[in-house]
Design a protein around this motif. Structure first.
Motif, mmCIF file in Angstrom:
data_model
loop_
_atom_site.group_PDB
_atom_site.id
_atom_site.type_symbol
_atom_site.label_atom_id
_atom_site.label_comp_id
_atom_site.label_asym_id
_atom_site.label_seq_id
_atom_site.Cartn_x
_atom_site.Cartn_y
_atom_site.Cartn_z
ATOM 1 N N ASP A 47 0.819 -1.221 0.000
ATOM 2 C CA ASP A 47 0.000 0.000 0.000
ATOM 3 C C ASP A 47 0.845 1.260 0.000
ATOM 4 O O ASP A 47 0.635 2.180 -0.809
ATOM 5 C CB ASP A 47 -0.922 0.018 1.231
ATOM 6 C CG ASP A 47 -1.993 -1.048 1.172
ATOM 7 O OD1 ASP A 47 -1.860 -1.980 0.359
ATOM 8 O OD2 ASP A 47 -2.959 -0.946 1.944
ATOM 9 N N LYS A 51 1.164 4.175 -2.948
ATOM 10 C CA LYS A 51 0.670 5.534 -2.685
ATOM 11 C C LYS A 51 1.794 6.556 -2.810
ATOM 12 O O LYS A 51 1.597 7.650 -3.359
ATOM 13 C CB LYS A 51 0.022 5.598 -1.296
ATOM 14 C CG LYS A 51 -1.350 4.915 -1.245
ATOM 15 C CD LYS A 51 -2.041 5.075 0.098
ATOM 16 C CE LYS A 51 -1.442 4.205 1.162
ATOM 17 N NZ LYS A 51 -2.249 4.203 2.404
ATOM 18 N N PHE A 185 -7.217 5.342 -3.139
ATOM 19 C CA PHE A 185 -6.669 3.992 -3.032
ATOM 20 C C PHE A 185 -7.431 3.176 -1.995
ATOM 21 O O PHE A 185 -7.776 2.009 -2.225
ATOM 22 C CB PHE A 185 -5.192 4.036 -2.677
ATOM 23 C CG PHE A 185 -4.581 2.666 -2.506
ATOM 24 C CD1 PHE A 185 -4.185 1.932 -3.614
ATOM 25 C CD2 PHE A 185 -4.434 2.098 -1.252
ATOM 26 C CE1 PHE A 185 -3.643 0.649 -3.479
ATOM 27 C CE2 PHE A 185 -3.898 0.831 -1.104
ATOM 28 C CZ PHE A 185 -3.505 0.107 -2.213
ATOM 29 N N THR A 186 -7.701 3.774 -0.846
ATOM 30 C CA THR A 186 -8.428 3.071 0.216
ATOM 31 C C THR A 186 -9.820 2.659 -0.254
ATOM 32 O O THR A 186 -10.283 1.542 0.022
ATOM 33 C CB THR A 186 -8.541 3.958 1.473
ATOM 34 O OG1 THR A 186 -7.224 4.297 1.922
ATOM 35 C CG2 THR A 186 -9.274 3.244 2.586
ATOM 36 N N LYS A 189 -9.438 -0.291 -2.699
ATOM 37 C CA LYS A 189 -9.044 -1.525 -2.016
ATOM 38 C C LYS A 189 -10.190 -2.087 -1.192
ATOM 39 O O LYS A 189 -10.441 -3.304 -1.197
ATOM 40 C CB LYS A 189 -7.832 -1.254 -1.121
ATOM 41 C CG LYS A 189 -7.316 -2.523 -0.442
ATOM 42 C CD LYS A 189 -6.010 -2.288 0.293
ATOM 43 C CE LYS A 189 -5.503 -3.600 0.888
ATOM 44 N NZ LYS A 189 -4.192 -3.452 1.540
#
Length: 414
Positions: A47, A51, A185-186, A189
């Motif tokens: 992660d 990022k 991104f969170t 995911k």
């Protein structure tokens, strides 16, 4: 910043696109890039690395226009038809079109962005990001040196008036990009994790690869400027270090020195030579077309760090390392560097200080107070960091020859 590394063309300075629209475009691109990776990649990638890659790719560096690199080409001469306002008569006259060019560092795409705080003035400029050059044209209708300066300065003011506003925009933009990457991104995911949970709940087999694959992105490294022939006339025949490369060297040394402060095992029990080798190790393989060495003979003695142009051995950067032993020894160290090691062709140097004293703040204050008393001191150039200070000095044998001189101090007290 790599996304716009090939940017170039003719634009209206700081006027092509609003900062708001530009930010929206970039967040859309980030979202598209994340979504394009797919489930296996998003669930398997590290992660933090991914990022950091996105933030580095889409962030921008503030602009600095190096006005001291100004060059003005021979003018193009043409004919124009003008009208006498008083007599309303037209006449033909010669016009001289000049092009003024400057080196810049930072993200050239900023020249196109209209920040929210904006002064209503602009003009046409030509930007080449790869070369770090920005230029504009201006006209002269008579051979008058004073008029030449007025027209050039007027056009330069129009071209760069909004530079500070654009750099203020960079700070808020980079913060928003960092925040958006985290959120986007969170979200992506969590979508895939939720999908896997759902499949598991209804007994649909989940591909085990999606929880084990690790494919870190290729982090694009900042392009490090290579040695180049200076645009300034007095150094036209000598290889000199591009400002971008000089800034990178100082950043590498400063970041390395600060990092060592947190790791006593790297500096504890080491003398000047041992500490110097820590920095030399980083510099030795970083720059193409150069060689880095320590304890190298130059002019009247052996200097601690010297970076040379590989083709002909010309000096690009010279640095001396010293343990802090008080103000008088500090000033002597500067004299030693300038008197013994710098030749007339050296224009970039540094003094790296290793401080054992507990009262580091007091040492930094002493450095800044006492350096102005050195006979070769010319002026301050600003602060690079809490313990890195920029100056202009002159050579002892030539008061007209400026030297960019950085003084860095690191706290190694264990």
């Amino acid at each position: 910043m790599q996304l716009f590394k090939n940017f170039g063309g003719t634009v209206q300075s700081f006027s092509e696109i609003s900062g708001h629209d530009f930010t929206d475009q970039q967040t859309d691109r980030i979202k598209e890039e994340i979504q394009s990776k797919g489930k296996e990649y998003i669930l398997g990638v590290n992660d933090q690395e991914f990022k950091e890659y996105l933030i580095a790719k889409y962030s921008m560096d503030p602009l600095t226009i190096h006005l001291d690199t100004e060059t003005v080409e021979q003018p193009k001469v043409s004919k124009e038809i003008l009208e006498d306002r008083m007599y309303r008569e037209k006449y033909e006259t010669e016009v001289y079109t000049f092009t003024a060019t400057y080196q810049f560092s930072g993200s050239g795409i900023l020249f196109t962005i209209r920040p929210s705080t904006w002064t209503m003035t602009s003009t046409e400029i030509y930007v080449v990001q790869n070369s770090g050059l920005v230029s504009f044209k201006f006209k002269l209708y008579k051979k008058d040196p004073a008029e030449f300066e007025r027209e050039k300065n007027s056009k330069r003011s129009k071209a760069f008036t909004n530079l500070a506003n654009a750099n203020s925009f960079v700070n808020s933009y980079n913060q928003s990009i960092s925040s958006y990457v985290e959120t986007a991104f969170t979200t992506e995911k969590n979508k895939y994790l939720s999908e896997n949970d759902f499949f598991a709940a209804i007994n649909i087999k989940v591909n085990n690869d999606t929880i084990s694959v690790f494919t870190p992105p290729t982090i694009e490294k900042k392009v490090i400027p290579q040695p180049q022939v200076s645009l300034q006339k007095e150094f036209a025949s000598e290889p000199t270090m591009a400002k971008g490369m000089y800034e990178d060297i100082l950043k590498v040394i400063y970041d390395s020195g600060k990092s060592m402060e947190k790791k006593p095992a790297l500096y504890s029990g080491k003398d000047e030579e041992g500490l110097r080798d820590q920095f030399l190790f980083v510099l030795e393989t970083r720059y193409e077309g150069t060689t880095a060495s320590g304890e190298t003979f130059n002019r009247g003695g052996k200097t601690d760090i010297i970076l040379k142009y590989a083709n002909d051995g010309s000096n690009l950067f010279v640095a001396e390392c010293k343990v802090w032993h008080g103000s008088s020894e500090f000033l002597k160290a500067i004299s030693q560097l300038f008197d013994n090691y710098l030749t007339w062709r050296d224009s970039k140097a540094a003094l790296i200080l290793f401080v054992n004293n507990k009262d580091f703040s007091n040492v930094l204050s002493t450095i800044r107070t006492d350096v102005v008393n050195h006979p070769y001191f010319v002026k301050e150039k600003g602060v690079r960091g809490e313990s890195s200070f920029s100056y202009i000095f002159h050579l002892p044998q030539d008061m007209s020859k400026p030297v960019l001189f950085e003084i860095m101090a690191f706290h190694y007290d264990k």
